[in-house]
Each structure stands twice: as structure tokens, then as C-alpha cells.
Design a protein around this motif. Structure first.
Motif, PDB file in Angstrom:
ATOM      1  N   GLN A   1       9.850  -2.833  31.460  1.00 16.26           N
ATOM      2  CA  GLN A   1      10.485  -2.830  30.146  1.00 16.26           C
ATOM      3  C   GLN A   1      11.857  -2.174  30.119  1.00 16.26           C
ATOM      4  O   GLN A   1      12.515  -2.185  29.075  1.00 16.26           O
ATOM      5  N   ARG A   2      12.298  -1.589  31.217  1.00 17.16           N
ATOM      6  CA  ARG A   2      13.600  -0.952  31.247  1.00 17.16           C
ATOM      7  C   ARG A   2      14.490  -1.663  32.273  1.00 17.16           C
ATOM      8  O   ARG A   2      14.060  -2.591  32.943  1.00 17.16           O
ATOM      9  N   LYS A   3      15.724  -1.220  32.372  1.00 21.97           N
ATOM     10  CA  LYS A   3      16.677  -1.861  33.278  1.00 21.97           C
ATOM     11  C   LYS A   3      16.573  -1.239  34.666  1.00 21.97           C
ATOM     12  O   LYS A   3      17.371  -0.395  35.055  1.00 21.97           O
ATOM     13  N   VAL A   4      15.571  -1.679  35.398  1.00 20.36           N
ATOM     14  CA  VAL A   4      15.344  -1.204  36.760  1.00 20.36           C
ATOM     15  C   VAL A   4      15.501  -2.376  37.720  1.00 20.36           C
ATOM     16  O   VAL A   4      14.773  -3.366  37.629  1.00 20.36           O
ATOM     17  N   ASN A   5      16.474  -2.273  38.619  1.00 12.08           N
ATOM     18  CA  ASN A   5      16.722  -3.304  39.623  1.00 12.08           C
ATOM     19  C   ASN A   5      16.580  -2.781  41.049  1.00 12.08           C
ATOM     20  O   ASN A   5      16.501  -3.568  41.986  1.00 12.08           O
TER      21      ASN A   5
ATOM     22  N   HIS B   1      26.529  11.830  36.509  1.00 12.98           N
ATOM     23  CA  HIS B   1      27.034  10.936  37.544  1.00 12.98           C
ATOM     24  C   HIS B   1      26.640   9.468  37.368  1.00 12.98           C
ATOM     25  O   HIS B   1      27.385   8.597  37.813  1.00 12.98           O
ATOM     26  N   ALA B   2      25.495   9.183  36.788  1.00 14.52           N
ATOM     27  CA  ALA B   2      25.018   7.800  36.743  1.00 14.52           C
ATOM     28  C   ALA B   2      25.772   7.003  35.688  1.00 14.52           C
ATOM     29  O   ALA B   2      26.013   7.482  34.587  1.00 14.52           O
ATOM     30  N   ARG B   3      26.117   5.777  36.020  1.00 17.11           N
ATOM     31  CA  ARG B   3      26.742   4.902  35.032  1.00 17.11           C
ATOM     32  C   ARG B   3      25.724   3.955  34.408  1.00 17.11           C
ATOM     33  O   ARG B   3      26.012   3.300  33.411  1.00 17.11           O
ATOM     34  N   GLY B   4      24.524   3.877  34.980  1.00 19.67           N
ATOM     35  CA  GLY B   4      23.462   3.051  34.422  1.00 19.67           C
ATOM     36  C   GLY B   4      22.214   3.873  34.147  1.00 19.67           C
ATOM     37  O   GLY B   4      22.223   5.098  34.215  1.00 19.67           O
ATOM     38  N   GLU B   5      21.126   3.194  33.856  1.00 17.13           N
ATOM     39  CA  GLU B   5      19.865   3.876  33.553  1.00 17.13           C
ATOM     40  C   GLU B   5      19.201   4.366  34.837  1.00 17.13           C
ATOM     41  O   GLU B   5      19.245   3.702  35.868  1.00 17.13           O
ATOM     42  N   VAL B   6      18.600   5.547  34.722  1.00 14.45           N
ATOM     43  CA  VAL B   6      17.904   6.163  35.859  1.00 14.45           C
ATOM     44  C   VAL B   6      16.566   6.690  35.355  1.00 14.45           C
ATOM     45  O   VAL B   6      16.513   7.362  34.325  1.00 14.45           O
TER      46      VAL B   6
ATOM     47  N   PHE C   1      16.529   2.597  39.321  1.00 15.13           N
ATOM     48  CA  PHE C   1      17.958   2.588  39.002  1.00 15.13           C
ATOM     49  C   PHE C   1      18.361   1.204  38.496  1.00 15.13           C
ATOM     50  O   PHE C   1      17.871   0.178  38.988  1.00 15.13           O
ATOM     51  N   GLN C   2      19.298   1.220  37.562  1.00 16.38           N
ATOM     52  CA  GLN C   2      19.856  -0.041  37.094  1.00 16.38           C
ATOM     53  C   GLN C   2      20.842  -0.620  38.100  1.00 16.38           C
ATOM     54  O   GLN C   2      20.866  -1.828  38.337  1.00 16.38           O
ATOM     55  N   TYR C   3      21.661   0.266  38.706  1.00 14.68           N
ATOM     56  CA  TYR C   3      22.719  -0.187  39.602  1.00 14.68           C
ATOM     57  C   TYR C   3      22.502   0.347  41.015  1.00 14.68           C
ATOM     58  O   TYR C   3      22.102   1.495  41.210  1.00 14.68           O
ATOM     59  N   ARG C   4      22.857  -0.493  41.985  1.00 13.79           N
ATOM     60  CA  ARG C   4      22.677  -0.129  43.383  1.00 13.79           C
ATOM     61  C   ARG C   4      23.565   1.049  43.781  1.00 13.79           C
ATOM     62  O   ARG C   4      23.116   1.926  44.536  1.00 13.79           O
ATOM     63  N   ASP C   5      24.812   1.087  43.297  1.00 15.62           N
ATOM     64  CA  ASP C   5      25.690   2.180  43.712  1.00 15.62           C
ATOM     65  C   ASP C   5      25.177   3.526  43.216  1.00 15.62           C
ATOM     66  O   ASP C   5      25.321   4.543  43.892  1.00 15.62           O
TER      67      ASP C   5
ATOM     68  N   GLU D   1      15.281  -3.331  46.708  1.00 14.68           N
ATOM     69  CA  GLU D   1      15.553  -4.135  45.521  1.00 14.68           C
ATOM     70  C   GLU D   1      14.220  -4.516  44.894  1.00 14.68           C
ATOM     71  O   GLU D   1      13.371  -5.122  45.539  1.00 14.68           O
ATOM     72  N   PHE D   2      14.055  -4.160  43.639  1.00 18.79           N
ATOM     73  CA  PHE D   2      12.756  -4.328  43.001  1.00 18.79           C
ATOM     74  C   PHE D   2      12.979  -4.421  41.496  1.00 18.79           C
ATOM     75  O   PHE D   2      13.688  -3.608  40.914  1.00 18.79           O
ATOM     76  N   GLY D   3      12.352  -5.396  40.855  1.00 20.02           N
ATOM     77  CA  GLY D   3      12.492  -5.543  39.414  1.00 20.02           C
ATOM     78  C   GLY D   3      12.437  -7.000  39.005  1.00 20.02           C
ATOM     79  O   GLY D   3      12.163  -7.896  39.817  1.00 20.02           O
ATOM     80  N   ARG D   4      12.725  -7.261  37.741  1.00 21.21           N
ATOM     81  CA  ARG D   4      12.530  -8.595  37.190  1.00 21.21           C
ATOM     82  C   ARG D   4      13.457  -9.644  37.799  1.00 21.21           C
ATOM     83  O   ARG D   4      13.168 -10.838  37.753  1.00 21.21           O
ATOM     84  N   PHE D   5      14.597  -9.220  38.359  1.00 18.77           N
ATOM     85  CA  PHE D   5      15.526 -10.190  38.941  1.00 18.77           C
ATOM     86  C   PHE D   5      15.466 -10.234  40.473  1.00 18.77           C
ATOM     87  O   PHE D   5      16.174 -11.031  41.086  1.00 18.77           O
ATOM     88  N   ALA D   6      14.649  -9.387  41.064  1.00 20.27           N
ATOM     89  CA  ALA D   6      14.652  -9.260  42.526  1.00 20.27           C
ATOM     90  C   ALA D   6      14.206 -10.537  43.217  1.00 20.27           C
ATOM     91  O   ALA D   6      14.776 -10.936  44.239  1.00 20.27           O
ATOM     92  N   ILE D   7      13.193 -11.215  42.680  1.00 18.27           N
ATOM     93  CA  ILE D   7      12.682 -12.426  43.331  1.00 18.27           C
ATOM     94  C   ILE D   7      13.758 -13.494  43.388  1.00 18.27           C
ATOM     95  O   ILE D   7      14.026 -14.080  44.447  1.00 18.27           O
ATOM     96  N   ASP D   8      14.402 -13.747  42.250  1.00 17.87           N
ATOM     97  CA  ASP D   8      15.427 -14.800  42.200  1.00 17.87           C
ATOM     98  C   ASP D   8      16.665 -14.419  43.004  1.00 17.87           C
ATOM     99  O   ASP D   8      17.224 -15.255  43.731  1.00 17.87           O
ATOM    100  N   ASN D   9      17.106 -13.170  42.880  1.00 17.50           N
ATOM    101  CA  ASN D   9      18.321 -12.751  43.589  1.00 17.50           C
ATOM    102  C   ASN D   9      18.147 -12.838  45.105  1.00 17.50           C
ATOM    103  O   ASN D   9      19.047 -13.289  45.822  1.00 17.50           O
TER     104      ASN D   9
END
Length: 468
Positions: free
Chosen positions: A173-177, A264-269, A282-286, A315-323
Motif C-alpha cells: 500500500q505504500r511506495k516501496v520499489n 537525507h531521503a528524497r522519497g518514502e522510507v 525505499f521508494q527510490y534506488r539511490d 528490487e521488490f514491489g508492485r512494479f518489480a515484475i514488469d520492470n
């Protein structure tokens, strides 16, 4: 999985079913005032705590112990100590308050790990367990106001399933990639005593309580009759160790993660920690890579070390399979947490993303192996006694592992245990070899619980526990 920006919580959740937690405020009314003071002032240092450890609290601490636990170096069992209990507790209470109480070394033993190695366990003497439990109850009133919401391990009214729910909800439910699956090498064995006492002294100023903690940290271990000192670490198995571990990681990790996310984080943690086992999203890889680099430096400063073989970013989350499919990289990697393998999967009905959780295969095999060995040992016992034992074991296993999406592993476990029991019964005698599956099925229907899901979906339970 709680966002590290989330504030401290004073409502740690519901009490897990079967918990042996005893509310210490029912024993000492003064502890309610301790908790209120800790809640009002996060910087308050408590200088007068030992008087809360009364004979009544020591009695309740004795009753809260595992009655079947193995004895320590004193070779005194729970039942034996109960003979003349009141006189023993009166004497123990007096020694604790006079300062003449002496901690005994922990008896070192080993239990097998899933990777084939042995984990050292320290068994405390019975009186040490009693006093440690009483001290834990007192200190909990302070630290339960300090600990952050994403810390779940060995805390009252919190369970492993609460932590598992939090991980599932954050990824779903959150922005975790990206997920950082972290492991601290030999955490309990490398806790630095100097740092440990500095952390405790932030909140505890009662020198008598501090002396008790030092005694337990430095009591040493006894193995094969030989005593050895402990200059670092706290024994796994000691009643005080889980609380000390949480205090250590509260300052080393939790507060630092909360500050790092804000600065330090620019996205959700997000983070979920259960004792020394923690997972981060994490939302972002960096962000994930930057945190990973700094994490090793952070824990090393306090005498700890990341297990580089088990700590990894995936890499894990709702977009990981497609990416990953677009890049031709195959299925997303999985990670393990609290007995379950977490998998990026799709729902059969609509093809939507879901985090699937399966019992770790290696642990399932080890559990079946242990049951098989015990069944062979019990094979000459009456069938009804075997049935009662195996029913309690299987029911306990299902109570933990029967989460949504894990029905296949439950069925596999049930099938393997059934076969192991059949083999054990056939080994009873020459006649036993004629036992057929038809007759065996009647025994299984009588004694073995059938696989079924017992836990609700994580978002449902988390919503009840934490309405926010």
C-alpha cells in the motif's frame, strides 16, 4: 512497516494470543507513575527505581517463568525452587536490596540453526531469571514510552505477526520499489558493554539497578564446567537480553533511521525491526543505496558488523515484475523475514500484484525432521499419547504459519508429518508393517488438525491494531 517519520506510540498493539505477559502495574501501583513521568519528559533520568522490586513482584516473576525450562548452573528447576518459595523470595529480596545479590554465570548450550551451524544459548540460573524478569517489568514502563512504532521484537502486546503485517502493508500500500534485507552478524555476541551502559544511563540513574545490569553483563558463561568471562555480548536466552538488545538498537539504529529519513531521503522510507532482524523499504534506488553504504559505518561505530552475505538490496514491489521483465532480468528476488519467504506474485483472479508469503522451505524440512525423530522415539507409546503430542505440535505450527497465501506449505507439512507418523507406527513391531493408509487416515482424522488459514489478511489486522 512503519514510516520512520511516524511518532512514538503509547499503544503498542493488541496482546498476542497465548502471551504470558503480565502487566507489572497490577503488582506495583507505583509503576503507573513511572510510566506517566516517562511519557511527560523524554529526557527524564530515573534515580529511584529499585524499591518497585518487591517480594510480590518477585513472586509474580517466578510464576511467569517457563515451568519446564532447563536449569542453569545452579541446577535448580522451577518446581524445586517452589519448595519453600516464600522463604527463598524473602531472602532473595533482601540480598537484592542490600547489594549482596550475586549473578551466576550462564550455562552455555547450543541449538541448531537452519544453515547447519549451532547457535549459542545462555541459560541463566533460576534466581537470576526471577530478578531479571522483575527488572524488565520496571524498565519496560520507561522504555515502552521511548521505543518507536516500527520496533516489534520482544515487546508487550506485540508479536511477530504484527511485524509481518507491517511489512506486507508497506509493500502493498505504500511506495516501496526497493527492499533492503539486513542482517547484523552475531548481534547478541558483540553488544559493547560500554556503549550498552551509556545508553541505559540516558534514562536510568538508579545506581543499584545499573549495578544489577553490569553484574548480568559480566557474569560470564560456564561451558563443560569451565568459566569464561564476557567482555562483550549478552547471552541469548537470558530474560534481560531482549530488552537490552532493544535499548541498544533503539539508539544505534532506530533513532538514527528516523533522523536519516527526515534529513537525507528524497522519497518514502519504511522500516520494520524485530530484535536484530529488520527489513527496510525505499521508494527510490539511490536512497536505498546511500542508506546501505551508511548503515555499515553506523553499526561499526558501535562494535557491530553487517553480515555482507545476508544483507542485500533487491528490487521488490508492485512494479518489480514488469520492470525486470522489460530488462530481461527474470523474476524479482525474494527475501526472508521471521520464518517466511516473501515473493512478488500476481493474484489469480485479476492478475494484480500481491506479496505472497510462504514458509521458508529449509525451516519446514528441519521441523519435519525434528518431528520424525521424536515420533520414532515415542513409537512404542500408546497411540492416543502420540496423537495428543503430535496434535499439539501441528496445531502450534499452524498457529504461526497459517497466513493467507501459505496453504500449499501447510498442506505439504501436514502430508510429511502424516507419513512420518505412519513410518513410526509401522516400526513398532512386525504387525505394524501391515498398517494401511486407510486405517492410518482414521488416526489422522482423529488427531491431526487439517490445514486451513487462521490469520486474517495483514491490512485487516493492522487496521484494528492501529486505526490511524
Amino acid at each position: 512497516m512503519a514510516n520512520s517519520k511516524r511518532a512514538r506510540t503509547g499503544k503498542p498493539g493488541i496482546q498476542p494470543r497465548g502471551s504470558t505477559y503480565i502487566d507489572p502495574r497490577g503488582v506495583s501501583q507505583g509503576l503507573e507513575r513511572v510510566r506517566e513521568a516517562a511519557r511527560r519528559d523524554a529526557s527524564l533520568c530515573f534515580t529511584n527505581l529499585l524499591h518497585h522490586i518487591t517480594e510480590e513482584m518477585l513472586r509474580e516473576a517466578y510464576r511467569a517463568l517457563n515451568t519446564k525450562a532447563a536449569p542453569g548452573v545452579d541446577d535448580v528447576t522451577w518446581a524445586e525452587y517452589g519448595e519453600g518459595l516464600e522463604n527463598r523470595l524473602r531472602d532473595l529480596h533482601g540480598r537484592v536490596h542490600r547489594g549482596s545479590y550475586r549473578a551466576r554465570p550462564s550455562l552455555r548450550t547450543y541449538i541448531p540453526k537452519t544453515d547447519g551451524r549451532m547457535r549459542p544459548i545462555g541459560i541463566a540460573a533460576l534466581e537470576d531469571k526471577i530478578v531479571q524478569q522483575a527488572v524488565v517489568w520496571v524498565l519496560q514502563e520507561i522504555y515502552e514510552e521511548d521505543f518507536l512504532g516500527f520496533s516489534y521484537g520482544f515487546r508487550p502486546r506485540r508479536s511477530q505477526h504484527n511485524a509481518l503485517d507491517a511489512v506486507w502493508v508497506a509493500i502493498m500500500q505504500r511506495k516501496v520499489n526497493w527492499v533492503l534485507d539486513a542482517d547484523i552478524r552475531g548481534f547478541f555476541d558483540f553488544i559493547d558493554h560500554g556503549w550498552m551502559m551509556k545508553f541505559v544511563e540516558h534514562r536510568i540513574g538508579d545506581q543499584r539497578v545499573l549495578r544489577l545490569i553490569r553484574k548480568w553483563l559480566t557474569a560470564g558463561v560456564s561451558e563443560d564446567g569451565q568459566w569464561s568471562s564476557t567482555v562483550v555480548g549478552t547471552p541469548q536466552g537470558a530474560t534481560i537480553s531482549p530488552l537490552l538488545a532493544n535499548i541498544y538498537l533503539h539508539y544505534v539504529l532506530d533513532l538514527w533511521v528516523e533522523a536519516w529519513r527526515k534529513r537525507h531521503a528524497r522519497g518514502e522510507v519504511y522500516i520494520v525491526r524485530y530484535a536484530d532482524d529488520f527489513v527496510m523499504g525505499f521508494q527510490y534506488r539511490d536512497d536505498a543505496e546511500a542508506f546501505h553504504r551508511m548503515l555499515g559505518e553506523r553499526v561499526q561505530k558501535f562494535g557491530l558488523e553487517l553480515n555482507t552475505e545476508k544483507t542485500r538490496l533487491l528490487e521488490f514491489g508492485r512494479f518489480a515484475i514488469d520492470n525486470r521483465a522489460k530488462r530481461g532480468e527474470g523474476k524479482p528476488e525474494t527475501f526472508e523475514f521471521l520464518g517466511f519467504t516473501h515473493i512478488c506474485a500476481r493474484r489469480r483472479k485479476d492478475g494484480g500484484f500481491v506479496v505472497q508469503r510462504k514458509t521458508i522451505a529449509k525451516r519446514l524440512r528441519m521441523k519435519v525432521k525434528g518431528i520424525t525423530k521424536e515420533l520414532m522415539r515415542r513409537r512404542h507409546d500408546p497411540v492416543s499419547e502420540q496423537g495428543r503430542w503430535i496434535r499439539s505440535v501441528v496445531r502450534g505450527y499452524f498457529n504461526y504459519h497459517a497466513v493467507p497465501g501459505n496453504i500449499y506449505a501447510l498442506g505439504r507439512f501436514h502430508k510429511q508429518v502424516s507419513r512420518a507418523w505412519l513410518r513410526a507406527l509401522r516400526r513398532r513391531s512386525q504387525k505394524g508393517r501391515g498398517l494401511t493408509w486407510v486405517r492410518m487416515q482414521k488416526l489422522l482424522d482423529t488427531w491431526l488438525p487439517r490445514p486451513r488459514i487462521l490469520h486474517p489478511y495483514p491490512n485487516q489486522r493492522l487496521r484494528v491494531i492501529n486505526p490511524r
